[in-house]
Enzyme design. Structure first.
Site, PDB file in Angstrom:
ATOM      1  N   TYR A   1      -0.134   4.994   0.248  1.00  0.00           N
ATOM      2  CA  TYR A   1      -0.650   6.050   1.227  1.00  0.00           C
ATOM      3  C   TYR A   1      -0.633   5.868   2.842  1.00  0.00           C
ATOM      4  CZ  TYR A   1      -1.677   8.846  -3.027  1.00  0.00           C
ATOM      5  OH  TYR A   1      -1.513   9.349  -4.205  1.00  0.00           O
TER       6      TYR A   1
ATOM      7  N   ASP B   1       0.828  -1.048  -0.027  1.00  0.00           N
ATOM      8  CA  ASP B   1      -0.080   0.066  -0.051  1.00  0.00           C
ATOM      9  C   ASP B   1       1.084   1.184  -0.059  1.00  0.00           C
ATOM     10  OD1 ASP B   1      -2.455   1.680   0.617  1.00  0.00           O
ATOM     11  OD2 ASP B   1      -1.639   1.902   2.516  1.00  0.00           O
TER      12      ASP B   1
ATOM     13  N   ARG C   1      -8.105  12.990   6.122  1.00  0.00           N
ATOM     14  CA  ARG C   1      -7.609  11.666   5.762  1.00  0.00           C
ATOM     15  C   ARG C   1      -8.768  10.789   5.889  1.00  0.00           C
ATOM     16  NH1 ARG C   1      -5.084   7.943   2.805  1.00  0.00           N
ATOM     17  NH2 ARG C   1      -4.117   6.076   4.058  1.00  0.00           N
TER      18      ARG C   1
ATOM     19  N   SER D   1      -2.025   0.520  -5.137  1.00  0.00           N
ATOM     20  CA  SER D   1      -2.816   1.550  -4.246  1.00  0.00           C
ATOM     21  C   SER D   1      -4.242   1.796  -5.169  1.00  0.00           C
ATOM     22  CB  SER D   1      -2.073   2.800  -4.602  1.00  0.00           C
ATOM     23  OG  SER D   1      -2.456   3.917  -4.171  1.00  0.00           O
ATOM     24  N   ASN D   2      -5.058   2.709  -4.174  1.00  0.00           N
ATOM     25  CA  ASN D   2      -6.215   3.329  -4.635  1.00  0.00           C
ATOM     26  C   ASN D   2      -6.047   4.414  -5.685  1.00  0.00           C
ATOM     27  OD1 ASN D   2      -7.999   1.631  -3.528  1.00  0.00           O
ATOM     28  ND2 ASN D   2      -8.259   2.838  -1.721  1.00  0.00           N
TER      29      ASN D   2
END
Length: 222
Positions: free
Chosen positions: A10, A8, A40, A117-118
């Site tokens: 972030y 991941d 966040r 990642s997103n």
């Protein structure tokens, strides 16, 4: 055994809290931390909600919408220019201090490393490049190609297909509970990077395969 490792980005590799200094200058030290945490939290919430509604949008829009929400919640009137500066800073955040050494050790040990990642492939590639860690990865895998966010099983299936890897030979590495649990329930191994001693793992009865406090300790878990 050599594994395929899905990192991941972030909050795991990249320190999203690095924006705190800019927030302190803009809105004051007292408000900056709760503002940042709200930003966040809402960023992630908006990605979950869009996933459930099957209304995918680029992760950067979730980030922008979350910033707008935080401004409304804390009654802070930031100009478009100020918001733009914060969003631009989000594109060039630094890596945590332990990341480069941890990735180098894992790569030298023969494991395959991917960023997963997103965020969009373009945004993540720029982020990792700016942080000087892009060279450690065999590839960047973004959910944008399946238009769904973590922790949907769809994205973990997509990762394995892209990396040409098997569940039992793959690990998801994340500081985010939802990602670790999502991957573990899907059938992958998972490592939780507990970046803060105050972080609590969600009590769902699903334990990570491993827990580390720094990436440099991860190589000893295989």
């Amino acid at each position: 055994m050599k594994y395929t490792l899905a990192f991941d980005v972030y909050g795991t590799l990249i320190d999203t809290a690095a924006v705190l200094n800019s927030l302190e200058k803009l809105i004051g030290k007292e408000t900056a931390t709760p503002f940042m945490n709200t930003w966040r939290d809402k960023q992630l919430e908006y990605s979950y909600r869009r996933g459930l509604m099957d209304k995918y949008i680029d992760f950067s829009i979730c980030t922008q919408n979350a910033l707008d929400y935080a401004c409304i919640k804390f009654h802070i009137d930031l100009s478009d220019k100020q918001k733009g500066a914060l969003l631009d800073e989000y594109k060039t955040l630094p890596a945590f201090d332990d990341v480069a050494e941890g990735l180098e050790t894992l790569k030298k040990a023969g494991h395959r490393l991917f960023a997963f990642s997103n965020g969009s492939e373009e945004a993540v590639t720029k982020l990792l490049s700016t942080a000087n860690i892009l060279n450690y990865f065999e590839g960047v895998v973004s959910v944008e190609n399946v238009k769904m966010f973590k922790p949907s099983p769809i994205v973990y299936t997509y990762f394995l297909a892209t990396a040409k890897a098997k569940k039992e030979e793959s690990w998801l590495i994340s500081s985010n509970n939802f990602d670790v649990i999502g991957a573990k329930m899907y059938g992958m191994n998972s490592a939780w990077v507990q970046r803060s001693p105050d972080s609590i793992f969600d009590p769902w009865g699903v334990a990570p395969t491993a827990i580390v406090h720094k990436l440099t300790a991860l190589v000893k878990k295989f």
